[in-house]
Motif scaffolding. Sequence first.
Motif, PDB file in Angstrom:
ATOM      1  N   GLY A   6      -1.138 -31.028   0.797  1.00 21.30           N
ATOM      2  CA  GLY A   6      -1.870 -31.560  -0.348  1.00 21.30           C
ATOM      3  C   GLY A   6      -3.383 -31.485  -0.201  1.00 21.30           C
ATOM      4  N   GLY A   7      -3.856 -30.820   0.844  1.00 17.32           N
ATOM      5  CA  GLY A   7      -5.286 -30.573   0.947  1.00 17.32           C
ATOM      6  C   GLY A   7      -6.041 -31.502   1.883  1.00 17.32           C
ATOM      7  N   ILE A   8      -5.351 -32.359   2.612  1.00 16.00           N
ATOM      8  CA  ILE A   8      -6.022 -33.252   3.564  1.00 16.00           C
ATOM      9  C   ILE A   8      -6.099 -32.534   4.910  1.00 16.00           C
ATOM     10  CG2 ILE A   8      -6.006 -35.534   4.627  1.00 16.00           C
ATOM     11  CD1 ILE A   8      -6.278 -35.523   1.539  1.00 16.00           C
ATOM     12  N   HIS A  32       0.882 -45.293   0.224  1.00 16.16           N
ATOM     13  CA  HIS A  32       0.980 -44.625  -1.085  1.00 16.16           C
ATOM     14  C   HIS A  32       1.798 -43.341  -1.054  1.00 16.16           C
ATOM     15  CE1 HIS A  32      -2.128 -41.819   0.275  1.00 16.16           C
ATOM     16  NE2 HIS A  32      -2.968 -42.816   0.504  1.00 16.16           N
ATOM     17  N   LYS A  33       1.849 -42.646   0.078  1.00 11.46           N
ATOM     18  CA  LYS A  33       2.652 -41.420   0.223  1.00 11.46           C
ATOM     19  C   LYS A  33       2.332 -40.394  -0.853  1.00 11.46           C
ATOM     20  CE  LYS A  33       6.578 -43.279   2.812  1.00 11.46           C
ATOM     21  NZ  LYS A  33       7.068 -42.139   3.592  1.00 11.46           N
ATOM     22  N   CYS A  34       1.090 -40.378  -1.283  1.00 12.12           N
ATOM     23  CA  CYS A  34       0.708 -39.619  -2.462  1.00 12.12           C
ATOM     24  C   CYS A  34      -0.575 -38.832  -2.182  1.00 12.12           C
ATOM     25  CB  CYS A  34       0.500 -40.622  -3.604  1.00 12.12           C
ATOM     26  SG  CYS A  34      -0.080 -39.896  -5.135  1.00 12.12           S
ATOM     27  N   PRO A  35      -0.485 -37.509  -2.062  1.00 11.27           N
ATOM     28  CA  PRO A  35      -1.688 -36.708  -1.752  1.00 11.27           C
ATOM     29  C   PRO A  35      -2.822 -36.908  -2.760  1.00 11.27           C
ATOM     30  CG  PRO A  35       0.296 -35.404  -1.412  1.00 11.27           C
ATOM     31  CD  PRO A  35       0.747 -36.690  -2.054  1.00 11.27           C
ATOM     32  N   GLU A  36      -2.485 -37.137  -4.028  1.00 11.09           N
ATOM     33  CA  GLU A  36      -3.526 -37.362  -5.032  1.00 11.09           C
ATOM     34  C   GLU A  36      -4.398 -38.564  -4.643  1.00 11.09           C
ATOM     35  OE1 GLU A  36      -4.528 -35.760  -7.803  1.00 11.09           O
ATOM     36  OE2 GLU A  36      -6.025 -37.323  -8.214  1.00 11.09           O
ATOM     37  N   ALA A  87       2.739 -36.112   7.408  1.00 14.64           N
ATOM     38  CA  ALA A  87       1.541 -35.331   7.744  1.00 14.64           C
ATOM     39  C   ALA A  87       1.627 -33.940   7.126  1.00 14.64           C
ATOM     40  CB  ALA A  87       1.375 -35.246   9.264  1.00 14.64           C
ATOM     41  N   GLU A  88       2.803 -33.335   7.166  1.00 11.38           N
ATOM     42  CA  GLU A  88       2.982 -32.004   6.564  1.00 11.38           C
ATOM     43  C   GLU A  88       2.644 -32.044   5.075  1.00 11.38           C
ATOM     44  OE1 GLU A  88       6.565 -30.277   9.467  1.00 11.38           O
ATOM     45  OE2 GLU A  88       7.062 -31.516   7.733  1.00 11.38           O
ATOM     46  N   ILE A  89       3.102 -33.090   4.408  1.00 10.78           N
ATOM     47  CA  ILE A  89       2.873 -33.185   2.959  1.00 10.78           C
ATOM     48  C   ILE A  89       1.395 -33.458   2.666  1.00 10.78           C
ATOM     49  CG2 ILE A  89       3.408 -34.641   0.947  1.00 10.78           C
ATOM     50  CD1 ILE A  89       6.314 -34.826   2.225  1.00 10.78           C
ATOM     51  N   MET A  90       0.753 -34.244   3.506  1.00 14.31           N
ATOM     52  CA  MET A  90      -0.676 -34.499   3.303  1.00 14.31           C
ATOM     53  C   MET A  90      -1.493 -33.226   3.548  1.00 14.31           C
ATOM     54  SD  MET A  90      -1.265 -37.506   2.175  1.00 14.31           S
ATOM     55  CE  MET A  90       0.088 -38.582   1.655  1.00 14.31           C
ATOM     56  N   VAL A  91      -1.170 -32.480   4.590  1.00 16.07           N
ATOM     57  CA  VAL A  91      -1.891 -31.233   4.857  1.00 16.07           C
ATOM     58  C   VAL A  91      -1.653 -30.252   3.705  1.00 16.07           C
ATOM     59  CG1 VAL A  91      -1.982 -29.213   6.378  1.00 16.07           C
ATOM     60  CG2 VAL A  91      -1.932 -31.523   7.362  1.00 16.07           C
ATOM     61  N   LEU A 126       8.101 -32.606  17.526  1.00  9.97           N
ATOM     62  CA  LEU A 126       6.912 -32.238  18.309  1.00  9.97           C
ATOM     63  C   LEU A 126       6.493 -30.800  18.004  1.00  9.97           C
ATOM     64  CD1 LEU A 126       7.831 -33.967  21.687  1.00  9.97           C
ATOM     65  CD2 LEU A 126       6.021 -34.645  20.085  1.00  9.97           C
ATOM     66  N   ASP A 127       7.470 -29.929  17.816  1.00 13.20           N
ATOM     67  CA  ASP A 127       7.133 -28.539  17.465  1.00 13.20           C
ATOM     68  C   ASP A 127       6.446 -28.475  16.099  1.00 13.20           C
ATOM     69  OD1 ASP A 127       7.882 -27.184  19.761  1.00 13.20           O
ATOM     70  OD2 ASP A 127       9.963 -26.928  19.121  1.00 13.20           O
ATOM     71  N   ARG A 128       6.959 -29.250  15.153  1.00  9.30           N
ATOM     72  CA  ARG A 128       6.337 -29.246  13.826  1.00  9.30           C
ATOM     73  C   ARG A 128       4.918 -29.818  13.888  1.00  9.30           C
ATOM     74  NH1 ARG A 128      10.407 -32.895  11.329  1.00  9.30           N
ATOM     75  NH2 ARG A 128       8.790 -33.143   9.744  1.00  9.30           N
ATOM     76  N   LEU A 129       4.747 -30.858  14.692  1.00 11.47           N
ATOM     77  CA  LEU A 129       3.418 -31.458  14.848  1.00 11.47           C
ATOM     78  C   LEU A 129       2.440 -30.460  15.461  1.00 11.47           C
ATOM     79  CD1 LEU A 129       1.770 -34.270  14.900  1.00 11.47           C
ATOM     80  CD2 LEU A 129       2.354 -34.258  17.325  1.00 11.47           C
ATOM     81  N   ALA A 130       2.893 -29.749  16.471  1.00 10.22           N
ATOM     82  CA  ALA A 130       2.024 -28.767  17.124  1.00 10.22           C
ATOM     83  C   ALA A 130       1.691 -27.632  16.158  1.00 10.22           C
ATOM     84  CB  ALA A 130       2.701 -28.231  18.388  1.00 10.22           C
ATOM     85  N   ASP A 131       2.699 -27.151  15.440  1.00 13.38           N
ATOM     86  CA  ASP A 131       2.470 -26.084  14.451  1.00 13.38           C
ATOM     87  C   ASP A 131       1.424 -26.493  13.426  1.00 13.38           C
ATOM     88  OD1 ASP A 131       4.101 -24.098  15.359  1.00 13.38           O
ATOM     89  OD2 ASP A 131       5.819 -24.649  14.105  1.00 13.38           O
ATOM     90  N   LEU A 132       1.521 -27.752  13.003  1.00  8.17           N
ATOM     91  CA  LEU A 132       0.621 -28.240  11.962  1.00  8.17           C
ATOM     92  C   LEU A 132      -0.832 -28.169  12.423  1.00  8.17           C
ATOM     93  CD1 LEU A 132       1.224 -29.302   9.128  1.00  8.17           C
ATOM     94  CD2 LEU A 132       1.326 -31.613  10.086  1.00  8.17           C
ATOM     95  N   ASN A 133      -1.047 -28.261  13.739  1.00 10.83           N
ATOM     96  CA  ASN A 133      -2.397 -28.190  14.272  1.00 10.83           C
ATOM     97  C   ASN A 133      -3.003 -26.801  14.164  1.00 10.83           C
ATOM     98  OD1 ASN A 133      -3.973 -30.464  15.639  1.00 10.83           O
ATOM     99  ND2 ASN A 133      -1.817 -31.000  16.009  1.00 10.83           N
ATOM    100  N   ARG A 134      -2.224 -25.845  13.789  1.00  8.80           N
ATOM    101  CA  ARG A 134      -2.796 -24.521  13.535  1.00  8.80           C
ATOM    102  C   ARG A 134      -3.440 -24.456  12.159  1.00  8.80           C
ATOM    103  NH1 ARG A 134       0.060 -20.497  16.909  1.00  8.80           N
ATOM    104  NH2 ARG A 134      -0.298 -19.045  15.207  1.00  8.80           N
ATOM    105  N   ARG A 135      -3.146 -25.446  11.308  1.00 13.88           N
ATOM    106  CA  ARG A 135      -3.660 -25.452   9.940  1.00 13.88           C
ATOM    107  C   ARG A 135      -4.657 -26.562   9.683  1.00 13.88           C
ATOM    108  NH1 ARG A 135       1.440 -26.040   6.261  1.00 13.88           N
ATOM    109  NH2 ARG A 135      -0.177 -25.987   4.665  1.00 13.88           N
ATOM    110  N   ALA A 136      -4.647 -27.612  10.497  1.00 18.68           N
ATOM    111  CA  ALA A 136      -5.491 -28.780  10.224  1.00 18.68           C
ATOM    112  C   ALA A 136      -5.664 -29.569  11.510  1.00 18.68           C
ATOM    113  CB  ALA A 136      -4.823 -29.656   9.159  1.00 18.68           C
ATOM    114  N   TRP A 137      -6.562 -30.571  11.487  1.00 13.76           N
ATOM    115  CA  TRP A 137      -6.693 -31.484  12.617  1.00 13.76           C
ATOM    116  C   TRP A 137      -5.626 -32.547  12.456  1.00 13.76           C
ATOM    117  CZ3 TRP A 137      -7.095 -36.498  13.948  1.00 13.76           C
ATOM    118  CH2 TRP A 137      -7.666 -36.826  15.198  1.00 13.76           C
TER     119      TRP A 137
END
Lengths: 374, 374
Positions: B84-86, B53-57, B78-82, B101-112
């Motif tokens: 969007g509140g996931i 669905h590619k849709c955070p809603e 994953a960035e867009i889902m995070v 890989l850097d973006r993936l690691a960074d994202l782990n500072r905000r979410a699982w």
Amino acid sequence: VTIRPPAATGDRLADVDTPALIVDLDIFERNLKCMADNLAGKPLRLRPHSKSHKCPEIARRQVALGAVGVCCQKVSEAEIMVEGGIENVLVSNEIVGLPKLDRLADLNRRAWVGVCVDDAGNVDDLEAAAARADAVVPVLVEIDVGCLRCGVPPGEAAVELARQVAGKDHLRFAGLQAYQGRAQHIRGFQDREEAIDQATLLTRQTLDGLAKEGLTCDIVGGGGSGTYQFEAATGVYNELQPGSYIFMDADYGRNLAKNGELFREFEFSLHIYTTVMSRPMPDRAIVDAGLKAFSVDSGMPTVFDIEDASLDRASDEHGSITLRQSIEQPKVGDKIRLIPGHCDPTVNLYDWIVCIRNGVVEEVWPVSARGALL
Amino acid sequence: VTIRPPAATGDRLADVDTPALIVDLDIFERNLKCMADNLAGKPLRLRPHSKSHKCPEIARRQVALGAVGVCCQKVSEAEIMVEGGIENVLVSNEIVGLPKLDRLADLNRRAWVGVCVDDAGNVDDLEAAAARADAVVPVLVEIDVGCLRCGVPPGEAAVELARQVAGKDHLRFAGLQAYQGRAQHIRGFQDREEAIDQATLLTRQTLDGLAKEGLTCDIVGGGGSGTYQFEAATGVYNELQPGSYIFMDADYGRNLAKNGELFREFEFSLHIYTTVMSRPMPDRAIVDAGLKAFSVDSGMPTVFDIEDASLDRASDEHGSITLRQSIEQPKVGDKIRLIPGHCDPTVNLYDWIVCIRNGVVEEVWPVSARGALL
């Protein structure tokens, strides 16, 4: 949400993130020039189809090399092309529904924007929209010359519809659309030629019928990348509408030239740049591009950078390549170019075209009409 | 360029511009509830795949009904889902290349945000990226349980890779990814079940090997809309990753249920809304949706609103429907729904999902991760 570009000007090709749509600028420019040269001095105009690239930057380059304007298939594409500075746009398609017709008529206040018809009720709707916009819309009658898609039959039905158009206050009968889409990928040279001979015969008969009614055609349009040289030689067609010649694709690459060899008048300038994300078996490499990174309607993409390898299976985000030579290469992280099976729906999957020259990113162009469906 | 939505809240269905992606909200909500109900009380979690669905809603609605989070295939998704509140996202895929890989690691500072691996070099790169971000990234080892795509072989190779992950300072071994993608569209119920039995056997053997090393799996993930009930019954899988169940598509609709009839546990909620743009022949209707409005990798869309009619041919912007009953209907301007052959790559062609209830547009959702390829 803005989709991030996979590269920036000055990046090395090896650093372009993947999957990405990349264009080899030297080859691309040779393709543009080849078409312009082939038609130079002939009594006809080039009106390339922008449905292949959806990119005003490319349209501007085509016009700079002599194209009269471009074709579009959708009103939303035409809006983006006009916004991008193209002042002469033919919507080589029927446009149905009041919102779209109103937008089309409005656009005629800013540029020359023609459209095709094949239905009397649609002509009435178009006239009403043009009247509302206080515009005069140029209209081509589409005839079916073997495409078996839209279009009225050649001959009397076309003359009758043209007469209806010519009788409207806010429409101007501008000619015939006579595109033989099914001929484009007929493999044999003579078979393609015969299909266009037949289309030309039907078009000429229709022109004769129109002439008897005093209806003249500014535009007799058709031709695609697979057949344009045939239409160019007829003396009947005066506008050619090829799109794919700028990029080529694996499907066009399977057409045959006159000498029986593969059609290579235009070169492959468009690639899908991918990364090997998995090497699970000695004879298998998985790349990070799948059904969301290339269209498979005309077959799988071909593998450009590895000898004797084929992309045999695609899932949404994966392409599975079977290797038959080296089992050492490629390694995880290596980047590989694919040639798309069909360029038009593949380009439509991307927001950016990354332009490469001498191994460096020279420009990154937005695919502005990507997803312009309405 | 912003692609305009084809409708606004409050519009009647008949006024939605075309082609458009429309969802019947009542059916869609029944599909969401059906899956939640089917898994209620079972010792496992639902982690729906957002690649459909590619849709955070939609992701938020899945989480509201009990899902632990979602799966993605790309870091950009994953960035867009995070965003969007996931807060819990599994990238159920290998991620290769330093920028990602850097973006993936960074994202782990905000979410699982977990990820899969199947390559030792990639594990080293991931550890380095996690160290740079000062993050700890949860990592699943992907095993190939019959998908023949990515993944290490089950058993010792998987244990060895898990050991490597567990030894890293900035990675946490979080379990196994054991998705049997090829089983999803096996038509026969028992054949599908047998494929999952085999996948489960291989997964259990790998779990036994891991246990001997003291490596425990928080997540044993797999399952899709075609097989999830089998994985749910194993006692081995503890997270299910179906995506298509919310929409269904023509291809899933050809699967068979236990009683030998067509799989109809979930209903068709997703349609391509099209307009008849030409009626060139009594038995042919051309609609304004083609290869840029639906994916054909799993077959043509089926015609929902006309009996005994089939969409037999698609070009870039046209679909050709063969009519076998009435030659009067549909007329030019009539609107017709199609069921996509394959929902995931079809949704990826649209910027908007138009949500319909009782014939009226209730909401218009952005497909925020449309085109998120990187």
